[in-house]
Motif scaffolding. Structure first.
Motif, PDB file in Angstrom:
ATOM      1  N   VAL A  99       0.831  -1.203   0.000  1.00 28.39           N
ATOM      2  CA  VAL A  99       0.000   0.000   0.000  1.00 28.39           C
ATOM      3  C   VAL A  99       0.868   1.257   0.000  1.00 28.39           C
ATOM      4  CG1 VAL A  99      -1.863   1.234   1.180  1.00 28.39           C
ATOM      5  CG2 VAL A  99      -1.834  -1.264   1.155  1.00 28.39           C
ATOM      6  N   GLY A 100       2.038   1.172   0.623  1.00 29.91           N
ATOM      7  CA  GLY A 100       2.935   2.323   0.599  1.00 29.91           C
ATOM      8  C   GLY A 100       3.313   2.727  -0.813  1.00 29.91           C
ATOM      9  N   VAL A 101       3.593   1.744  -1.667  1.00 30.07           N
ATOM     10  CA  VAL A 101       3.939   2.046  -3.058  1.00 30.07           C
ATOM     11  C   VAL A 101       2.719   2.572  -3.818  1.00 30.07           C
ATOM     12  CG1 VAL A 101       4.629   1.017  -5.265  1.00 30.07           C
ATOM     13  CG2 VAL A 101       5.859   0.424  -3.164  1.00 30.07           C
ATOM     14  N   LEU A 102       1.577   1.892  -3.675  1.00 26.61           N
ATOM     15  CA  LEU A 102       0.371   2.325  -4.386  1.00 26.61           C
ATOM     16  C   LEU A 102      -0.035   3.736  -3.975  1.00 26.61           C
ATOM     17  CD1 LEU A 102      -1.843  -0.898  -4.291  1.00 26.61           C
ATOM     18  CD2 LEU A 102      -0.273  -0.137  -6.078  1.00 26.61           C
ATOM     19  N   TRP A 103       0.149   4.051  -2.703  1.00 21.26           N
ATOM     20  CA  TRP A 103      -0.271   5.354  -2.194  1.00 21.26           C
ATOM     21  C   TRP A 103       0.474   6.495  -2.868  1.00 21.26           C
ATOM     22  CZ3 TRP A 103      -4.244   7.280   0.258  1.00 21.26           C
ATOM     23  CH2 TRP A 103      -4.161   8.543   0.840  1.00 21.26           C
ATOM     24  N   VAL A 104       1.799   6.381  -2.940  1.00 23.57           N
ATOM     25  CA  VAL A 104       2.554   7.493  -3.518  1.00 23.57           C
ATOM     26  C   VAL A 104       2.426   7.538  -5.039  1.00 23.57           C
ATOM     27  CG1 VAL A 104       4.195   7.599  -1.610  1.00 23.57           C
ATOM     28  CG2 VAL A 104       4.720   6.163  -3.584  1.00 23.57           C
ATOM     29  N   VAL A 105       2.122   6.396  -5.671  1.00 25.35           N
ATOM     30  CA  VAL A 105       1.984   6.391  -7.121  1.00 25.35           C
ATOM     31  C   VAL A 105       0.654   7.019  -7.535  1.00 25.35           C
ATOM     32  CG1 VAL A 105       1.812   4.955  -9.191  1.00 25.35           C
ATOM     33  CG2 VAL A 105       3.529   4.434  -7.451  1.00 25.35           C
ATOM     34  N   TYR A 106      -0.476   6.502  -6.993  1.00 26.86           N
ATOM     35  CA  TYR A 106      -1.766   7.074  -7.397  1.00 26.86           C
ATOM     36  C   TYR A 106      -2.803   7.117  -6.280  1.00 26.86           C
ATOM     37  CZ  TYR A 106      -3.197   2.145  -7.819  1.00 26.86           C
ATOM     38  OH  TYR A 106      -3.459   0.815  -7.569  1.00 26.86           O
ATOM     39  N   GLY A 107      -2.547   6.469  -5.145  1.00 31.74           N
ATOM     40  CA  GLY A 107      -3.539   6.409  -4.080  1.00 31.74           C
ATOM     41  C   GLY A 107      -3.871   7.757  -3.476  1.00 31.74           C
ATOM     42  N   TYR A 108      -2.853   8.558  -3.207  1.00 33.53           N
ATOM     43  CA  TYR A 108      -3.109   9.894  -2.647  1.00 33.53           C
ATOM     44  C   TYR A 108      -3.927  10.727  -3.622  1.00 33.53           C
ATOM     45  CZ  TYR A 108      -2.368  14.541  -0.686  1.00 33.53           C
ATOM     46  OH  TYR A 108      -2.571  15.804  -0.173  1.00 33.53           O
ATOM     47  N   SER A 109      -3.605  10.617  -4.890  1.00 28.78           N
ATOM     48  CA  SER A 109      -4.327  11.400  -5.892  1.00 28.78           C
ATOM     49  C   SER A 109      -5.784  10.960  -5.987  1.00 28.78           C
ATOM     50  CB  SER A 109      -3.645  11.247  -7.262  1.00 28.78           C
ATOM     51  OG  SER A 109      -4.140  12.184  -8.182  1.00 28.78           O
ATOM     52  N   MET A 110      -6.047   9.637  -5.910  1.00 29.70           N
ATOM     53  CA  MET A 110      -7.424   9.150  -5.939  1.00 29.70           C
ATOM     54  C   MET A 110      -8.207   9.588  -4.702  1.00 29.70           C
ATOM     55  SD  MET A 110      -7.527   5.286  -7.477  1.00 29.70           S
ATOM     56  CE  MET A 110      -9.314   5.267  -7.295  1.00 29.70           C
ATOM     57  N   SER A 111      -7.511   9.762  -3.593  1.00 30.53           N
ATOM     58  CA  SER A 111      -8.175  10.137  -2.346  1.00 30.53           C
ATOM     59  C   SER A 111      -8.353  11.641  -2.216  1.00 30.53           C
ATOM     60  CB  SER A 111      -7.368   9.615  -1.149  1.00 30.53           C
ATOM     61  OG  SER A 111      -7.248   8.204  -1.182  1.00 30.53           O
ATOM     62  N   TYR A 112      -7.349  12.407  -2.618  1.00 29.55           N
ATOM     63  CA  TYR A 112      -7.363  13.846  -2.361  1.00 29.55           C
ATOM     64  C   TYR A 112      -7.179  14.707  -3.599  1.00 29.55           C
ATOM     65  CZ  TYR A 112      -7.159  12.301   2.428  1.00 29.55           C
ATOM     66  OH  TYR A 112      -7.453  11.680   3.616  1.00 29.55           O
TER      67      TYR A 112
END
Length: 432
Positions: free
Chosen positions: A49-62
């Motif tokens: 999840v750490g990798v997914l978050w910085v790649v596109y997860g943060y953008s999908m959330s915020y």
């Protein structure tokens, strides 16, 4: 500003510590032949999840809102445009780091429900898909600019819906598809290391102050309210759980105390900055009682939630989220609302219920669908009955936690093949 940034970075580190704490909490609750797998499932969630978050997860959330459902996944792809040294803790790398820890532990929470039987590769695939399709959008619903739950006015200070109801519902959907452990509920499956459980609960409690008080995004009075209410509700929940055990079983247990701690932490999470002391005590006490009773539902309803993720996180998250509709108050100085008991009417209660039910249904359904896909494509998504009985640690990681025999790799004593064969037949009957 620098003080706020320092507090948020400290809080991020505290929340990261919660996932290893969860690993020990869960690891102590499983049998000795499964403890390494449980630790690996939690640590695996950090890396994935750490990798997914910085790649596109943060953008999908915020990222910029798309129809109230998710953020633009390409806006901050790879954290582009956010890798700055700004002092504002609500923007740039500080916010990404803090929110990353929430995404990580939400996925890790689900692992406890499928302990002893899910293949490690299948778990990582499920975790990555579920984070993408469920956690990132739901985080946007609740906290993102334009997210429909936030726009509706639902209160969730630190993750009652986005984290705990979300993870608990996913756990329920996944275990219904994955199936029961070999021998459950006929055979006893007791925790193998209760000191591990207590240690894990202590680390979770410690880290949770960053989880809740850190969500104020400032070292101010709101953080102080969240901090105190987190402590107060958790104490009440632990005592309430022990009280239920005393009445029901005649003795309070260390497992009950640790479980009560986690139930209280879960329940106060959405409410920690929106209630006064009496509200925090009420939420903690109700959560301790209801969660202690709810963990037994799996035996009546027949779903094998190995480590009571549904009974603690789903039920605890529902308690805190819904009770906000009764005990929320603006008297604590935060920008919240007044609940039914504080003259606010039933409007806030109705909003809280809608948000909780929506997340519950969405997460459970998507988790079940993902579980079915994995079941079809990855040999059922679980180890064989023989491997499960012999120990998933050996089967999935070629390791064991304890050197019982003193031989190669600490391999446990040989397994009675007649028992394995019998359990295999029972598992096949259950699948059919």
């Amino acid at each position: 500003m620098e003080g706020n940034t320092a507090w948020l970075l400290t809080s991020a580190a505290l929340v990261l510590l919660m996932t290893p704490g969860l690993a020990f909490f869960y690891g102590g609750m499983v049998r000795s032949k499964s403890v390494l797998n449980m630790l690996m499932m939690c640590f695996g969630a950090i890396g994935l999840v750490g990798v997914l978050w910085v790649v596109y997860g943060y953008s999908m959330s915020y990222g910029t809102d798309v129809a109230g459902l998710f953020g633009n996944p390409f806006e901050y792809l790879g954290a582009s445009g956010l890798m700055t040294a700004e002092g504002d803790p609500t923007a740039g790398t500080v916010d990404i780091a803090f929110q990353a820890m929430f995404a990580v532990i939400t996925v890790a929470l689900i692992a406890g429900a499928v302990a002893d039987r899910m293949r490690f590769g299948a778990w990582l695939l499920f975790g990555g898909l579920w984070a993408t399709l469920v956690y990132f959008p739901v985080a946007h619903w609740v906290w993102g600019d334009g997210g429909w739950i936030g726009e509706m006015g639902a209160l969730d200070f630190a993750g009652g819906t986005a984290v705990h109801i979300n993870a608990g519902a996913a756990a329920l959907g996944l275990v219904l598809v994955l199936g029961k452990r070999v021998g459950w509920p006929r055979e006893p499956m007791k925790p193998h290391n209760l000191p591990f459980v207590m240690l894990g609960a202590g680390l979770l409690w410690f880290g949770w102050f960053g989880f809740n008080a850190g969500s104020a995004y400032a070292a101010d009075g709101v953080a102080g309210v969240a901090f105190l209410n987190t402590f107060t509700a958790t104490c009440a929940a632990m005592l309430a759980w022990l009280f239920v055990e005393r009445l029901r079983d005649g003795k309070g247990t260390s497992l009950g105390a640790a479980s009560g701690v986690v139930a209280g932490l879960v329940a106060i999470t959405p409410a920690c900055a929106y209630v006064d002391t009496w509200g925090a005590l009420a939420i903690g006490a109700v959560a301790g009682i209801l969660c202690a009773l709810a963990v037994g539902l799996k035996y009546r309803l027949g779903y094998d939630d190995s480590l009571d993720v549904v009974g603690v996180h789903l039920v605890g998250g529902l308690v805190g989220t819904v009770l906000l509709g009764f005990v929320a108050t603006t008297n604590v100085g935060t920008d919240g609302a007044d609940g039914l008991f504080y003259g606010g009417g039933a409007g806030q209660l109705w909003t809280q219920v809608i948000s909780a039910v929506a997340v519950l249904i969405y997460s459970a359904v998507v988790a079940a669908i993902l579980g079915l896909i994995i079941k079809v494509t990855m040999k059922g998504g679980r180890v064989s009955a023989e491997e499960e009985v012999a120990g998933i640690d050996e089967a999935e990681h070629a390791e064991t936690a304890y050197d019982f025999a003193g031989g190669r790799g600490g391999r446990p004593a040989s397994v009675d093949t007649s028992v394995v064969s019998g359990n295999s037949r029972k598992l096949e009957e259950t699948k059919s």
